[in-house]
Design a protein around this motif. Structure first.
Motif, PDB file in Angstrom:
ATOM      1  N   ALA A 184      -6.214   3.021   3.851  1.00  0.00           N
ATOM      2  CA  ALA A 184      -5.510   2.737   2.599  1.00  0.00           C
ATOM      3  C   ALA A 184      -6.419   2.032   1.609  1.00  0.00           C
ATOM      4  O   ALA A 184      -6.245   2.167   0.389  1.00  0.00           O
ATOM      5  CB  ALA A 184      -4.276   1.881   2.881  1.00  0.00           C
TER       6      ALA A 184
ATOM      7  N   VAL B 238      -6.969  -0.386  -3.667  1.00  0.00           N
ATOM      8  CA  VAL B 238      -5.865   0.172  -2.893  1.00  0.00           C
ATOM      9  C   VAL B 238      -4.718   0.508  -3.840  1.00  0.00           C
ATOM     10  O   VAL B 238      -4.388  -0.255  -4.735  1.00  0.00           O
ATOM     11  CB  VAL B 238      -5.410  -0.807  -1.778  1.00  0.00           C
TER      12      VAL B 238
ATOM     13  N   ALA C 287       0.845  -1.202   0.000  1.00  0.00           N
ATOM     14  CA  ALA C 287       0.000   0.000   0.000  1.00  0.00           C
ATOM     15  C   ALA C 287       0.874   1.244   0.000  1.00  0.00           C
ATOM     16  O   ALA C 287       1.814   1.360   0.784  1.00  0.00           O
ATOM     17  CB  ALA C 287      -0.918  -0.009   1.216  1.00  0.00           C
ATOM     18  N   HIS C 288       0.545   2.167  -0.900  1.00  0.00           N
ATOM     19  CA  HIS C 288       1.356   3.363  -1.096  1.00  0.00           C
ATOM     20  C   HIS C 288       0.499   4.621  -0.914  1.00  0.00           C
ATOM     21  O   HIS C 288      -0.593   4.684  -1.463  1.00  0.00           O
ATOM     22  CB  HIS C 288       1.942   3.334  -2.514  1.00  0.00           C
ATOM     23  N   PRO C 289       0.922   5.582  -0.109  1.00  0.00           N
ATOM     24  CA  PRO C 289       2.232   5.701   0.552  1.00  0.00           C
ATOM     25  C   PRO C 289       2.284   5.122   1.958  1.00  0.00           C
ATOM     26  O   PRO C 289       3.227   5.392   2.705  1.00  0.00           O
ATOM     27  CB  PRO C 289       2.412   7.218   0.607  1.00  0.00           C
ATOM     28  N   HIS C 290       1.330   4.330   2.360  1.00  0.00           N
ATOM     29  CA  HIS C 290       1.225   3.868   3.739  1.00  0.00           C
ATOM     30  C   HIS C 290       2.310   2.870   4.118  1.00  0.00           C
ATOM     31  O   HIS C 290       2.645   2.739   5.298  1.00  0.00           O
ATOM     32  CB  HIS C 290      -0.152   3.228   3.953  1.00  0.00           C
TER      33      HIS C 290
ATOM     34  N   VAL D 235      -6.244   2.427   8.573  1.00  0.00           N
ATOM     35  CA  VAL D 235      -5.651   3.732   8.240  1.00  0.00           C
ATOM     36  C   VAL D 235      -6.233   4.328   6.965  1.00  0.00           C
ATOM     37  O   VAL D 235      -5.792   5.396   6.518  1.00  0.00           O
ATOM     38  CB  VAL D 235      -4.114   3.628   8.115  1.00  0.00           C
TER      39      VAL D 235
ATOM     40  N   ILE E 267       2.223  -0.505   3.846  1.00  0.00           N
ATOM     41  CA  ILE E 267       1.655  -1.676   4.504  1.00  0.00           C
ATOM     42  C   ILE E 267       1.472  -2.782   3.466  1.00  0.00           C
ATOM     43  O   ILE E 267       0.905  -2.547   2.389  1.00  0.00           O
ATOM     44  CB  ILE E 267       0.301  -1.350   5.159  1.00  0.00           C
TER      45      ILE E 267
ATOM     46  N   GLN F 256      -4.809  -3.586   9.376  1.00  0.00           N
ATOM     47  CA  GLN F 256      -4.166  -2.292   9.615  1.00  0.00           C
ATOM     48  C   GLN F 256      -4.366  -1.359   8.421  1.00  0.00           C
ATOM     49  O   GLN F 256      -4.609  -0.156   8.594  1.00  0.00           O
ATOM     50  CB  GLN F 256      -2.683  -2.491   9.888  1.00  0.00           C
ATOM     51  N   ALA F 257      -4.249  -1.908   7.215  1.00  0.00           N
ATOM     52  CA  ALA F 257      -4.452  -1.086   6.017  1.00  0.00           C
ATOM     53  C   ALA F 257      -5.864  -0.528   5.968  1.00  0.00           C
ATOM     54  O   ALA F 257      -6.080   0.628   5.587  1.00  0.00           O
ATOM     55  CB  ALA F 257      -4.151  -1.914   4.763  1.00  0.00           C
ATOM     56  N   GLU F 258      -6.836  -1.340   6.350  1.00  0.00           N
ATOM     57  CA  GLU F 258      -8.208  -0.838   6.412  1.00  0.00           C
ATOM     58  C   GLU F 258      -8.345   0.242   7.475  1.00  0.00           C
ATOM     59  O   GLU F 258      -9.016   1.253   7.254  1.00  0.00           O
ATOM     60  CB  GLU F 258      -9.173  -1.989   6.695  1.00  0.00           C
TER      61      GLU F 258
ATOM     62  N   ASP G 262      -1.853  -7.339   8.782  1.00  0.00           N
ATOM     63  CA  ASP G 262      -1.479  -6.211   7.928  1.00  0.00           C
ATOM     64  C   ASP G 262      -2.683  -5.656   7.177  1.00  0.00           C
ATOM     65  O   ASP G 262      -2.835  -4.438   7.034  1.00  0.00           O
ATOM     66  CB  ASP G 262      -0.403  -6.635   6.923  1.00  0.00           C
TER      67      ASP G 262
END
Length: 462
Positions: free
Chosen positions: A334, A386, A260-263, A332, A265, A328-330, A325
Protein backbone atom coordinates in the motif's frame (compact mmCIF):
# COMPACT_ATOMS: atom_id res chain seq x y z
CA UNK A 1 -31.25 -8.38 12.95
CA UNK A 2 -33.29 -8.55 16.19
CA UNK A 3 -34.32 -5.11 17.43
CA UNK A 4 -33.15 -4.51 21.01
CA UNK A 5 -36.09 -3.88 23.31
CA UNK A 6 -37.02 -3.28 26.94
CA UNK A 7 -39.71 -5.36 28.64
CA UNK A 8 -41.37 -5.26 32.04
CA UNK A 9 -43.00 -8.69 31.66
CA UNK A 10 -40.53 -11.18 33.12
CA UNK A 11 -39.89 -14.75 32.05
CA UNK A 12 -41.41 -17.39 34.31
CA UNK A 13 -37.91 -18.35 35.38
CA UNK A 14 -34.48 -17.04 34.47
CA UNK A 15 -32.03 -19.57 33.04
CA UNK A 16 -29.01 -18.11 34.85
CA UNK A 17 -28.33 -15.78 37.74
CA UNK A 18 -25.32 -13.56 38.43
CA UNK A 19 -24.37 -10.56 40.51
CA UNK A 20 -22.61 -8.25 38.03
CA UNK A 21 -23.55 -8.81 34.41
CA UNK A 22 -21.51 -7.06 31.72
CA UNK A 23 -22.63 -6.74 28.09
CA UNK A 24 -19.56 -6.53 25.85
CA UNK A 25 -16.04 -7.94 26.16
CA UNK A 26 -14.02 -5.09 24.70
CA UNK A 27 -11.61 -3.02 26.76
CA UNK A 28 -14.43 -1.47 28.80
CA UNK A 29 -16.15 -4.75 29.57
CA UNK A 30 -13.03 -6.67 30.53
CA UNK A 31 -11.63 -3.84 32.66
CA UNK A 32 -15.02 -3.68 34.39
CA UNK A 33 -14.91 -7.45 34.95
CA UNK A 34 -11.43 -7.33 36.48
CA UNK A 35 -12.43 -4.40 38.67
CA UNK A 36 -15.66 -6.08 39.83
CA UNK A 37 -13.91 -9.36 40.59
CA UNK A 38 -11.56 -7.55 42.96
CA UNK A 39 -14.66 -6.58 44.99
CA UNK A 40 -15.47 -10.30 45.43
CA UNK A 41 -18.45 -9.93 43.11
CA UNK A 42 -19.97 -12.72 41.06
CA UNK A 43 -19.20 -11.59 37.48
CA UNK A 44 -20.41 -12.73 34.07
CA UNK A 45 -19.49 -11.15 30.72
CA UNK A 46 -21.62 -11.64 27.60
CA UNK A 47 -19.97 -11.10 24.20
CA UNK A 48 -21.67 -11.18 20.79
CA UNK A 49 -18.53 -12.20 18.86
CA UNK A 50 -17.00 -15.70 18.78
CA UNK A 51 -14.00 -14.22 20.64
CA UNK A 52 -13.56 -10.84 22.35
CA UNK A 53 -12.41 -8.18 19.88
CA UNK A 54 -14.73 -5.25 19.22
CA UNK A 55 -13.63 -1.72 18.49
CA UNK A 56 -10.64 -2.13 20.78
CA UNK A 57 -9.03 -4.69 18.48
CA UNK A 58 -9.37 -2.33 15.52
CA UNK A 59 -7.65 0.56 17.30
CA UNK A 60 -4.01 1.35 17.94
CA UNK A 61 -4.60 0.38 21.56
CA UNK A 62 -3.30 3.69 22.92
CA UNK A 63 -4.67 5.08 26.18
CA UNK A 64 -3.95 8.68 27.23
CA UNK A 65 -3.23 9.23 30.91
CA UNK A 66 -1.56 12.03 32.86
CA UNK A 67 0.74 11.55 35.83
CA UNK A 68 1.52 7.85 35.46
CA UNK A 69 4.68 6.32 36.86
CA UNK A 70 5.67 5.47 33.29
CA UNK A 71 5.53 9.14 32.36
CA UNK A 72 7.56 10.07 35.40
CA UNK A 73 10.18 7.46 34.52
CA UNK A 74 10.38 8.95 31.03
CA UNK A 75 10.93 12.43 32.47
CA UNK A 76 7.50 13.71 31.39
CA UNK A 77 5.81 16.20 33.72
CA UNK A 78 2.04 16.06 33.37
CA UNK A 79 -1.12 16.49 35.41
CA UNK A 80 -4.80 15.60 35.31
CA UNK A 81 -5.67 19.31 35.20
CA UNK A 82 -3.52 19.86 32.12
CA UNK A 83 -5.01 16.77 30.48
CA UNK A 84 -8.54 18.02 31.22
CA UNK A 85 -7.70 21.40 29.69
CA UNK A 86 -6.44 19.68 26.52
CA UNK A 87 -9.64 17.63 26.26
CA UNK A 88 -11.82 20.71 26.60
CA UNK A 89 -9.74 22.81 24.23
CA UNK A 90 -9.97 20.19 21.48
CA UNK A 91 -13.74 19.88 22.01
CA UNK A 92 -14.25 23.68 21.98
CA UNK A 93 -15.41 23.45 25.63
CA UNK A 94 -18.56 21.57 24.62
CA UNK A 95 -18.08 18.79 27.18
CA UNK A 96 -19.55 18.39 30.63
CA UNK A 97 -16.66 19.52 32.84
CA UNK A 98 -17.46 16.99 35.57
CA UNK A 99 -17.12 14.11 33.09
CA UNK A 100 -13.86 15.50 31.71
CA UNK A 101 -12.44 15.78 35.22
CA UNK A 102 -13.62 12.27 36.05
CA UNK A 103 -11.85 10.72 33.07
CA UNK A 104 -8.69 12.82 33.22
CA UNK A 105 -8.41 12.40 36.98
CA UNK A 106 -8.69 8.60 37.00
CA UNK A 107 -6.75 7.58 33.89
CA UNK A 108 -3.32 7.37 35.54
CA UNK A 109 -4.62 5.07 38.26
CA UNK A 110 -6.00 2.69 35.63
CA UNK A 111 -2.71 2.48 33.73
CA UNK A 112 -0.72 1.94 36.93
CA UNK A 113 -3.25 -0.69 38.11
CA UNK A 114 -3.19 -2.65 34.85
CA UNK A 115 0.60 -2.49 34.84
CA UNK A 116 1.16 -3.47 38.47
CA UNK A 117 -1.69 -5.90 39.10
CA UNK A 118 -1.99 -7.62 35.73
CA UNK A 119 1.44 -7.12 34.21
CA UNK A 120 0.37 -5.32 31.03
CA UNK A 121 3.67 -4.00 29.57
CA UNK A 122 2.63 -0.44 28.79
CA UNK A 123 5.11 2.20 27.65
CA UNK A 124 4.71 5.84 26.66
CA UNK A 125 4.92 6.91 23.02
CA UNK A 126 7.83 9.35 23.27
CA UNK A 127 8.95 9.90 19.68
CA UNK A 128 6.11 11.98 18.28
CA UNK A 129 3.21 14.18 19.37
CA UNK A 130 -0.51 13.65 18.91
CA UNK A 131 -2.59 16.69 17.89
CA UNK A 132 -4.09 18.51 20.86
CA UNK A 133 -2.02 16.78 23.55
CA UNK A 134 0.36 19.22 25.23
CA UNK A 135 2.31 16.33 26.79
CA UNK A 136 3.32 12.89 25.59
CA UNK A 137 0.80 10.79 27.47
CA UNK A 138 -0.25 8.02 25.07
CA UNK A 139 0.33 4.60 26.67
CA UNK A 140 0.44 1.45 24.57
CA UNK A 141 1.66 -2.13 24.52
CA UNK A 142 4.78 -3.12 22.52
CA UNK A 143 3.15 -3.59 19.10
CA UNK A 144 1.02 -0.45 19.49
CA UNK A 145 -2.04 -2.45 18.42
CA UNK A 146 -5.50 -2.82 19.88
CA UNK A 147 -5.40 -6.51 19.14
CA UNK A 148 -2.52 -6.93 21.56
CA UNK A 149 -4.43 -4.91 24.17
CA UNK A 150 -7.61 -6.98 23.86
CA UNK A 151 -5.64 -10.23 24.02
CA UNK A 152 -3.77 -9.06 27.12
CA UNK A 153 -7.02 -8.14 28.86
CA UNK A 154 -8.60 -11.44 27.89
CA UNK A 155 -5.60 -13.32 29.31
CA UNK A 156 -5.92 -11.34 32.54
CA UNK A 157 -9.60 -12.26 32.77
CA UNK A 158 -8.83 -15.92 32.12
CA UNK A 159 -6.11 -15.92 34.77
CA UNK A 160 -8.60 -14.39 37.20
CA UNK A 161 -11.11 -17.18 36.44
CA UNK A 162 -13.71 -14.81 35.00
CA UNK A 163 -16.48 -16.20 32.80
CA UNK A 164 -16.83 -14.68 29.32
CA UNK A 165 -19.63 -16.29 27.32
CA UNK A 166 -19.23 -15.56 23.61
CA UNK A 167 -21.59 -15.87 20.64
CA UNK A 168 -24.42 -14.39 22.70
CA UNK A 169 -25.98 -11.06 21.72
CA UNK A 170 -28.08 -9.24 24.30
CA UNK A 171 -31.50 -8.53 22.78
CA UNK A 172 -33.93 -7.85 25.63
CA UNK A 173 -33.51 -5.84 28.82
CA UNK A 174 -35.96 -6.61 31.64
CA UNK A 175 -36.91 -3.81 34.01
CA UNK A 176 -39.26 -2.58 36.69
CA UNK A 177 -39.85 1.01 37.80
CA UNK A 178 -36.26 2.02 38.56
CA UNK A 179 -33.97 -0.97 38.20
CA UNK A 180 -32.80 -3.63 35.80
CA UNK A 181 -33.88 -7.21 36.49
CA UNK A 182 -31.98 -9.09 33.80
CA UNK A 183 -31.51 -9.62 30.08
CA UNK A 184 -32.22 -12.10 27.31
CA UNK A 185 -29.45 -13.16 24.95
CA UNK A 186 -29.69 -14.83 21.56
CA UNK A 187 -27.23 -17.44 20.33
CA UNK A 188 -26.04 -18.01 16.75
CA UNK A 189 -28.71 -20.71 16.27
CA UNK A 190 -31.48 -18.39 17.40
CA UNK A 191 -31.84 -19.95 20.83
CA UNK A 192 -32.69 -17.56 23.69
CA UNK A 193 -31.41 -17.63 27.27
CA UNK A 194 -32.41 -15.32 30.10
CA UNK A 195 -30.05 -14.05 32.80
CA UNK A 196 -31.06 -12.58 36.16
CA UNK A 197 -28.61 -9.97 37.50
CA UNK A 198 -28.14 -7.70 40.49
CA UNK A 199 -26.67 -5.00 38.30
CA UNK A 200 -25.91 -4.48 34.62
CA UNK A 201 -22.93 -2.75 33.00
CA UNK A 202 -23.37 -1.75 29.36
CA UNK A 203 -20.00 -2.00 27.61
CA UNK A 204 -21.43 -2.72 24.16
CA UNK A 205 -19.91 0.35 22.46
CA UNK A 206 -21.71 2.76 20.14
CA UNK A 207 -23.94 2.74 17.08
CA UNK A 208 -21.60 3.23 14.11
CA UNK A 209 -22.64 -0.14 12.67
CA UNK A 210 -26.31 0.88 12.67
CA UNK A 211 -26.71 2.76 9.41
CA UNK A 212 -30.17 4.09 10.33
CA UNK A 213 -28.88 5.69 13.53
CA UNK A 214 -25.82 7.07 11.73
CA UNK A 215 -28.01 8.64 9.04
CA UNK A 216 -30.27 10.11 11.74
CA UNK A 217 -27.62 11.60 13.99
CA UNK A 218 -24.56 12.21 11.78
CA UNK A 219 -25.62 12.46 8.12
CA UNK A 220 -22.40 14.28 7.20
CA UNK A 221 -20.44 11.02 7.59
CA UNK A 222 -23.16 8.60 6.47
CA UNK A 223 -21.44 7.68 3.20
CA UNK A 224 -17.99 7.20 4.72
CA UNK A 225 -16.26 3.86 4.92
CA UNK A 226 -17.33 2.15 8.16
CA UNK A 227 -14.06 1.16 9.80
CA UNK A 228 -15.45 0.22 13.19
CA UNK A 229 -16.70 -3.08 14.45
CA UNK A 230 -19.85 -4.41 12.79
CA UNK A 231 -21.25 -5.38 16.17
CA UNK A 232 -21.69 -1.73 17.21
CA UNK A 233 -25.42 -1.70 16.56
CA UNK A 234 -26.55 0.84 19.11
CA UNK A 235 -28.24 -1.37 21.69
CA UNK A 236 -27.29 1.03 24.50
CA UNK A 237 -28.87 3.98 22.69
CA UNK A 238 -32.05 2.08 21.87
CA UNK A 239 -32.41 0.71 25.39
CA UNK A 240 -31.67 4.16 26.76
CA UNK A 241 -34.46 5.70 24.72
CA UNK A 242 -36.91 3.09 26.00
CA UNK A 243 -35.82 3.69 29.60
CA UNK A 244 -36.09 7.47 29.40
CA UNK A 245 -32.34 7.87 29.86
CA UNK A 246 -30.51 11.09 29.09
CA UNK A 247 -28.79 10.66 25.71
CA UNK A 248 -26.19 13.29 24.88
CA UNK A 249 -24.07 14.41 21.92
CA UNK A 250 -25.32 11.71 19.53
CA UNK A 251 -23.80 13.67 16.65
CA UNK A 252 -20.27 13.22 18.01
CA UNK A 253 -17.96 10.72 16.35
CA UNK A 254 -14.37 9.81 15.65
CA UNK A 255 -13.43 9.77 12.01
CA UNK A 256 -10.06 9.10 10.45
CA UNK A 257 -8.73 10.53 7.20
CA UNK A 258 -5.75 8.26 6.72
CA UNK A 259 -7.01 4.77 5.89
CA UNK A 260 -5.07 3.08 3.08
CA UNK A 261 -7.36 2.64 0.09
CA UNK A 262 -8.46 0.14 -1.12
CA UNK A 263 -6.49 -1.97 1.37
CA UNK A 264 -8.47 -0.80 4.40
CA UNK A 265 -5.44 -0.49 6.68
CA UNK A 266 -5.07 2.35 9.16
CA UNK A 267 -2.03 4.56 8.52
CA UNK A 268 -0.86 6.19 11.73
CA UNK A 269 -1.28 9.95 11.88
CA UNK A 270 2.38 10.13 12.88
CA UNK A 271 3.18 10.24 9.16
CA UNK A 272 1.48 13.64 9.17
CA UNK A 273 2.44 15.08 12.55
CA UNK A 274 6.11 14.40 11.88
CA UNK A 275 6.08 16.56 8.73
CA UNK A 276 4.07 14.71 6.09
CA UNK A 277 1.18 16.23 4.14
CA UNK A 278 -1.97 15.17 2.37
CA UNK A 279 -2.59 16.04 -1.28
CA UNK A 280 -5.53 15.41 -3.58
CA UNK A 281 -5.62 13.93 -7.09
CA UNK A 282 -4.29 17.22 -8.42
CA UNK A 283 -1.17 16.92 -6.25
CA UNK A 284 -2.24 19.87 -4.11
CA UNK A 285 -2.75 20.25 -0.39
CA UNK A 286 -6.28 21.19 0.65
CA UNK A 287 -6.37 21.80 4.43
CA UNK A 288 -4.44 22.22 7.67
CA UNK A 289 -3.58 18.62 8.53
CA UNK A 290 -2.43 19.61 12.02
CA UNK A 291 -6.04 19.91 13.16
CA UNK A 292 -6.33 16.16 13.72
CA UNK A 293 -7.16 12.86 12.12
CA UNK A 294 -10.82 12.80 13.14
CA UNK A 295 -11.78 15.90 11.17
CA UNK A 296 -9.51 14.64 8.38
CA UNK A 297 -12.19 12.12 7.40
CA UNK A 298 -14.59 14.75 6.08
CA UNK A 299 -11.73 16.83 4.62
CA UNK A 300 -10.51 13.86 2.57
CA UNK A 301 -14.00 12.74 1.56
CA UNK A 302 -14.69 16.23 0.20
CA UNK A 303 -11.90 15.85 -2.37
CA UNK A 304 -12.38 14.42 -5.89
CA UNK A 305 -13.08 10.71 -5.66
CA UNK A 306 -13.27 10.95 -1.85
CA UNK A 307 -9.55 10.18 -1.62
CA UNK A 308 -6.19 11.76 -0.90
CA UNK A 309 -2.52 10.81 -0.74
CA UNK A 310 -0.34 10.97 2.36
CA UNK A 311 3.19 12.07 1.39
CA UNK A 312 6.12 11.62 3.80
CA UNK A 313 9.65 10.19 3.81
CA UNK A 314 11.80 7.40 5.20
CA UNK A 315 12.64 9.30 8.39
CA UNK A 316 8.94 9.47 9.20
CA UNK A 317 8.33 5.88 8.08
CA UNK A 318 10.93 4.69 10.58
CA UNK A 319 8.86 6.26 13.38
CA UNK A 320 5.62 4.84 12.00
CA UNK A 321 6.97 1.29 11.96
CA UNK A 322 6.41 0.95 15.69
CA UNK A 323 2.76 0.41 14.70
CA UNK A 324 1.80 -3.03 13.48
CA UNK A 325 -0.75 -1.59 11.03
CA UNK A 326 1.92 0.44 9.27
CA UNK A 327 4.14 -2.61 8.84
CA UNK A 328 1.18 -4.50 7.39
CA UNK A 329 0.52 -1.67 4.93
CA UNK A 330 4.11 -1.87 3.77
CA UNK A 331 3.93 -5.64 3.47
CA UNK A 332 0.91 -5.54 1.13
CA UNK A 333 2.36 -2.79 -1.05
CA UNK A 334 0.00 0.00 0.00
CA UNK A 335 2.94 2.33 0.68
CA UNK A 336 5.00 3.38 -2.34
CA UNK A 337 8.63 4.50 -2.19
CA UNK A 338 10.70 6.49 -4.64
CA UNK A 339 14.01 8.34 -4.75
CA UNK A 340 12.53 11.39 -6.47
CA UNK A 341 9.28 13.30 -6.28
CA UNK A 342 8.75 12.73 -10.00
CA UNK A 343 9.03 8.97 -9.58
CA UNK A 344 6.72 8.98 -6.56
CA UNK A 345 4.17 11.01 -8.53
CA UNK A 346 4.28 8.44 -11.31
CA UNK A 347 3.75 5.58 -8.86
CA UNK A 348 0.73 7.35 -7.34
CA UNK A 349 -0.64 8.61 -10.69
CA UNK A 350 -0.29 12.23 -9.59
CA UNK A 351 0.82 15.22 -11.69
CA UNK A 352 4.58 15.46 -11.08
CA UNK A 353 4.88 19.23 -11.53
CA UNK A 354 2.05 19.96 -9.12
CA UNK A 355 3.36 17.57 -6.46
CA UNK A 356 6.87 19.02 -6.79
CA UNK A 357 5.55 22.55 -6.33
CA UNK A 358 3.40 21.50 -3.38
CA UNK A 359 6.35 20.04 -1.50
CA UNK A 360 8.52 23.01 -2.44
CA UNK A 361 5.93 25.35 -0.91
CA UNK A 362 6.12 23.75 2.53
CA UNK A 363 7.27 26.47 4.90
CA UNK A 364 10.15 25.11 6.95
CA UNK A 365 10.02 26.53 10.43
CA UNK A 366 7.14 28.86 9.49
CA UNK A 367 3.38 28.93 8.99
CA UNK A 368 1.81 28.22 5.61
CA UNK A 369 -1.35 29.57 3.98
CA UNK A 370 -3.49 26.88 5.68
CA UNK A 371 -2.26 27.96 9.09
CA UNK A 372 -0.04 24.95 9.67
CA UNK A 373 3.42 25.32 11.17
CA UNK A 374 6.17 22.94 10.09
CA UNK A 375 9.33 21.87 11.86
CA UNK A 376 12.81 22.26 10.42
CA UNK A 377 12.78 18.71 8.98
CA UNK A 378 12.08 18.96 5.24
CA UNK A 379 11.03 15.82 3.39
CA UNK A 380 14.02 14.11 1.80
CA UNK A 381 14.46 11.02 -0.38
CA UNK A 382 13.49 8.28 -0.34
CA UNK A 383 9.95 9.66 -0.44
CA UNK A 384 6.86 7.69 0.61
CA UNK A 385 3.23 7.91 -0.46
CA UNK A 386 -0.03 6.07 0.17
CA UNK A 387 -3.54 6.48 -1.23
CA UNK A 388 -6.03 7.06 1.61
CA UNK A 389 -9.69 7.71 2.22
CA UNK A 390 -11.87 8.89 5.10
CA UNK A 391 -13.69 6.57 7.47
CA UNK A 392 -16.03 6.51 10.45
CA UNK A 393 -14.37 4.71 13.36
CA UNK A 394 -16.81 4.97 16.23
CA UNK A 395 -19.49 7.17 17.74
CA UNK A 396 -18.84 9.35 20.79
CA UNK A 397 -22.31 10.22 22.03
CA UNK A 398 -24.39 8.03 24.31
CA UNK A 399 -25.86 7.57 27.76
CA UNK A 400 -25.18 10.27 30.33
CA UNK A 401 -23.62 8.84 33.48
CA UNK A 402 -22.78 10.12 36.95
CA UNK A 403 -19.46 9.93 38.81
CA UNK A 404 -20.14 6.25 39.59
CA UNK A 405 -20.83 5.50 35.91
CA UNK A 406 -24.52 4.98 36.68
CA UNK A 407 -26.92 5.82 33.85
CA UNK A 408 -29.00 8.93 34.41
CA UNK A 409 -32.55 9.62 33.34
CA UNK A 410 -33.49 12.81 31.52
CA UNK A 411 -34.70 14.23 34.87
CA UNK A 412 -31.26 13.69 36.41
CA UNK A 413 -32.18 10.70 38.58
CA UNK A 414 -29.98 7.61 38.39
CA UNK A 415 -31.30 4.24 37.30
CA UNK A 416 -30.47 2.26 40.40
CA UNK A 417 -28.34 -0.61 39.06
CA UNK A 418 -27.55 0.28 35.44
CA UNK A 419 -24.04 1.42 34.47
CA UNK A 420 -22.39 2.33 31.17
CA UNK A 421 -18.90 2.94 29.84
CA UNK A 422 -16.89 3.21 26.65
CA UNK A 423 -18.92 3.90 23.53
CA UNK A 424 -22.20 3.13 25.30
CA UNK A 425 -21.73 6.25 27.43
CA UNK A 426 -21.45 9.84 26.28
CA UNK A 427 -17.77 10.65 25.78
CA UNK A 428 -15.75 13.84 25.90
CA UNK A 429 -15.44 14.67 22.19
CA UNK A 430 -17.90 17.52 22.00
CA UNK A 431 -20.78 17.52 19.57
CA UNK A 432 -19.14 16.60 16.24
CA UNK A 433 -15.90 15.18 14.87
CA UNK A 434 -13.43 18.00 15.47
CA UNK A 435 -13.66 17.58 19.23
CA UNK A 436 -12.08 14.15 19.24
CA UNK A 437 -8.74 14.14 21.06
CA UNK A 438 -6.53 11.14 20.28
CA UNK A 439 -7.33 8.28 22.61
CA UNK A 440 -10.71 9.59 23.82
CA UNK A 441 -12.40 6.29 22.99
CA UNK A 442 -10.16 4.03 25.05
CA UNK A 443 -9.93 6.70 27.75
CA UNK A 444 -13.68 6.43 28.33
CA UNK A 445 -13.57 2.65 28.00
CA UNK A 446 -10.95 1.85 30.61
CA UNK A 447 -11.73 4.60 33.12
CA UNK A 448 -15.50 4.08 33.16
CA UNK A 449 -15.02 0.32 33.09
CA UNK A 450 -12.77 0.57 36.15
CA UNK A 451 -15.21 2.85 37.97
CA UNK A 452 -18.33 0.86 37.11
CA UNK A 453 -16.74 -2.43 38.08
CA UNK A 454 -15.74 -1.41 41.58
CA UNK A 455 -19.10 0.10 42.64
CA UNK A 456 -20.58 -1.86 45.54
CA UNK A 457 -23.30 0.53 46.59
CA UNK A 458 -26.00 0.24 43.95
CA UNK A 459 -27.44 -3.23 43.50
CA UNK A 460 -30.89 -4.39 42.70
CA UNK A 461 -33.35 -4.43 45.58
CA UNK A 462 -35.31 -7.65 45.80
Amino acid sequence: MTTPRVESALPNQFDLKTGTLIVGAGACGMVAALSAAEQAQDVLVIEADPVPSGSTALSAGLIPAAGTRLQQAAGITDSAALFANDIQAKAHHQNDQALVDLLAGNAAEVIDWLTDRYGLPFSVVTDFDYPGHSRRRMHGLPTRSGEELINALRSACEDAGLDIICDRRATVLYRDDNQILGIAVTGPDGSVETIDCDRLILACNGFGGNRELVAQHMPQIEQALWFGHSGNRGEAVLWGEALGADLQNLGAFQGHGNVAHPHGILITWAVITEGGVQVNRDGQRFWNEAQGYSEAARAVLSQPGGEAFAIFDERIAAIARQFEDFKQAEAVGAIHSANSIQDLAARLALPADALTQTLRDISEGGTDRFGRSFSSHPLTPPYKGVRVTGALFHTQGGLKIDASARVLRANGAAIQNLYAGGGAACGVSGTGDSGYLSGNGLLSAVVLGRIAGRQNGAFRSR
